[in-house]
Design a protein around this motif. Structure first.
Motif, PDB file in Angstrom:
ATOM      1  N   LEU A 189       0.683  -1.217  -0.105  1.00  0.00           N
ATOM      2  CA  LEU A 189      -0.002  -0.097  -0.058  1.00  0.00           C
ATOM      3  C   LEU A 189       0.918   1.304  -0.022  1.00  0.00           C
ATOM      4  N   LEU A 210       1.046   4.275  -2.795  1.00  0.00           N
ATOM      5  CA  LEU A 210       0.777   5.541  -2.653  1.00  0.00           C
ATOM      6  C   LEU A 210       2.163   6.328  -2.859  1.00  0.00           C
ATOM      7  N   ILE A 222      -5.240   8.504  -1.515  1.00  0.00           N
ATOM      8  CA  ILE A 222      -5.508   7.945  -0.218  1.00  0.00           C
ATOM      9  C   ILE A 222      -6.883   7.152   0.037  1.00  0.00           C
ATOM     10  N   LYS A 223      -7.706   8.056  -0.511  1.00  0.00           N
ATOM     11  CA  LYS A 223      -9.283   7.631  -0.421  1.00  0.00           C
ATOM     12  C   LYS A 223      -9.235   6.439  -1.473  1.00  0.00           C
ATOM     13  N   GLU A 224      -9.020   6.430  -2.601  1.00  0.00           N
ATOM     14  CA  GLU A 224      -9.130   5.490  -3.604  1.00  0.00           C
ATOM     15  C   GLU A 224      -8.397   4.118  -3.150  1.00  0.00           C
ATOM     16  N   THR A 225      -6.995   4.285  -2.637  1.00  0.00           N
ATOM     17  CA  THR A 225      -6.562   3.217  -2.537  1.00  0.00           C
ATOM     18  C   THR A 225      -6.591   2.436  -1.288  1.00  0.00           C
ATOM     19  N   PHE A 226      -6.662   3.335  -0.175  1.00  0.00           N
ATOM     20  CA  PHE A 226      -6.916   2.804   1.248  1.00  0.00           C
ATOM     21  C   PHE A 226      -8.365   2.841   1.731  1.00  0.00           C
ATOM     22  N   LEU A 227      -8.953   3.963   1.721  1.00  0.00           N
ATOM     23  CA  LEU A 227     -10.139   4.323   2.523  1.00  0.00           C
ATOM     24  C   LEU A 227     -11.371   3.452   1.804  1.00  0.00           C
ATOM     25  N   ASP A 228     -11.198   3.536   0.289  1.00  0.00           N
ATOM     26  CA  ASP A 228     -12.574   2.923  -0.161  1.00  0.00           C
ATOM     27  C   ASP A 228     -12.573   1.438  -0.293  1.00  0.00           C
ATOM     28  N   ALA A 229     -11.406   0.949   0.394  1.00  0.00           N
ATOM     29  CA  ALA A 229     -11.474  -0.743   0.616  1.00  0.00           C
ATOM     30  C   ALA A 229     -12.342  -1.227   1.443  1.00  0.00           C
TER      31      ALA A 229
END
Lengths: 168, 168
Positions: A28, A32, A125-132
């Motif tokens: 991750l 990023l 950050i949102k797309e790669t982490f939070l949206d998971a």
DNA sequence: CCCATTTGATTGACACGTGAATCATCGCTC
DNA sequence: GAGCGATGATTCACGTGTCAATCAAATGGG
């Protein structure tokens, strides 16, 4: 029966969870960082320095204050600033009040580079982490992190940054 | 009303969770690496190489096979092996079947160093990471990791290692 | 059989991180 | 105001990571 919990070895399940955590994190973070670099020609370290300077009074900080703020070793910061200075992102000036000191100033180029990077970075950050995650998973993640920080004897989350938008 | 979920910026809460995750991870990893180094004079990289060789047939692997196994760039492995060789942990021999190839062999010293390191290392993982959580939290962490890996398009946990005891 | 391409591995140039050593200045005490 | 320990910052040596370039051996098509 008597094997005490604290000194026993991890079970296979525990190890799998550990490995998942650690390996996934690495990937991750690399993704990023790669994306930030691709979008903005900035490394994580650059971003962190630029963020701190952007939020500082007059866009400037004493070198040691900056190091304390972002929690870096002084020598690390020194080297990093050298590289950033070569690229024109920051400038170092002798310090008026203390001739030993060094005043780090955000340049116009540095400010521009930072401004251009922040929105895409936060979106990444949102797309790669939070949206998971689902909302509940996010909550639970936050709690687990809190528990881990307590276990490690760390203060309850870095309140730093503060700004509504600037994160990381 | 219309702001689409996927393109919006992270909320302050989301950012805090992100920051907690990433920062806590860094600290955790540094502590474990420091402890491994202190207990055994080995870095994470050393450990990973030694683990792979320990589990390999005859305690030896072709350089490229090793790189694939631990998922390292070839040049990274090359440099690391150079340092490990200087310390006597591994040896490199020309490869019989393919004159380009290089056969990496675990030395007696390397095997000994690895054997001595594994139990304390696993205990450190348990004490530093696993003991921070309740059983339910561990489950949930595992699920979150699974979700994140899926989101990132990664295979469902590295089955590698396999051994009941050798982890990480 | 020869040459172009692919492949295994190393090397070089650089970014990044840590810890120890260095060096000048500051500020305190006498 | 001279000396001396603490402090701000940089430098050095080294380990670690990435990417591009190199180079030799393997290999497949004519």
């Amino acid at each position: 029966m008597a094997t005490s919990k604290r000194r026993s070895m991890p079970t296979r399940r525990e190890l799998a969870i550990w490995r998942g955590y650690i390996e996934t994190y690495d990937i991750l973070r690399n993704r990023l960082e790669a994306r930030l670099h691709q979008d903005s020609e900035l490394s994580n370290g650059d971003y962190r320095v630029l963020l701190a300077l952007s939020e500082a009074e007059e866009h400037t900080l004493r070198s040691s204050a900056l190091a304390a703020h972002i929690e870096w070793e002084r020598s690390r910061l020194s080297g990093h600033l050298g590289r950033m200075e070569k690229r024109g992102l920051v400038r170092r000036e002798p310090c008026a009040e203390d001739a030993r000191g060094s005043q780090v100033v955000l340049t116009e180029d540095g400010a521009r580079a930072f401004r251009a990077s922040t929105v895409p970075h936060l979106q990444a950050i949102k797309e790669t982490f939070l949206d998971a995650f689902t909302d509940e998973q996010l909550d639970v993640l936050g709690e687990a992190t809190t528990a881990l920080r307590a276990h490690l004897g760390l203060p309850p989350v870095t309140a730093a940054g503060g700004s509504p938008r600037a994160g990381v």
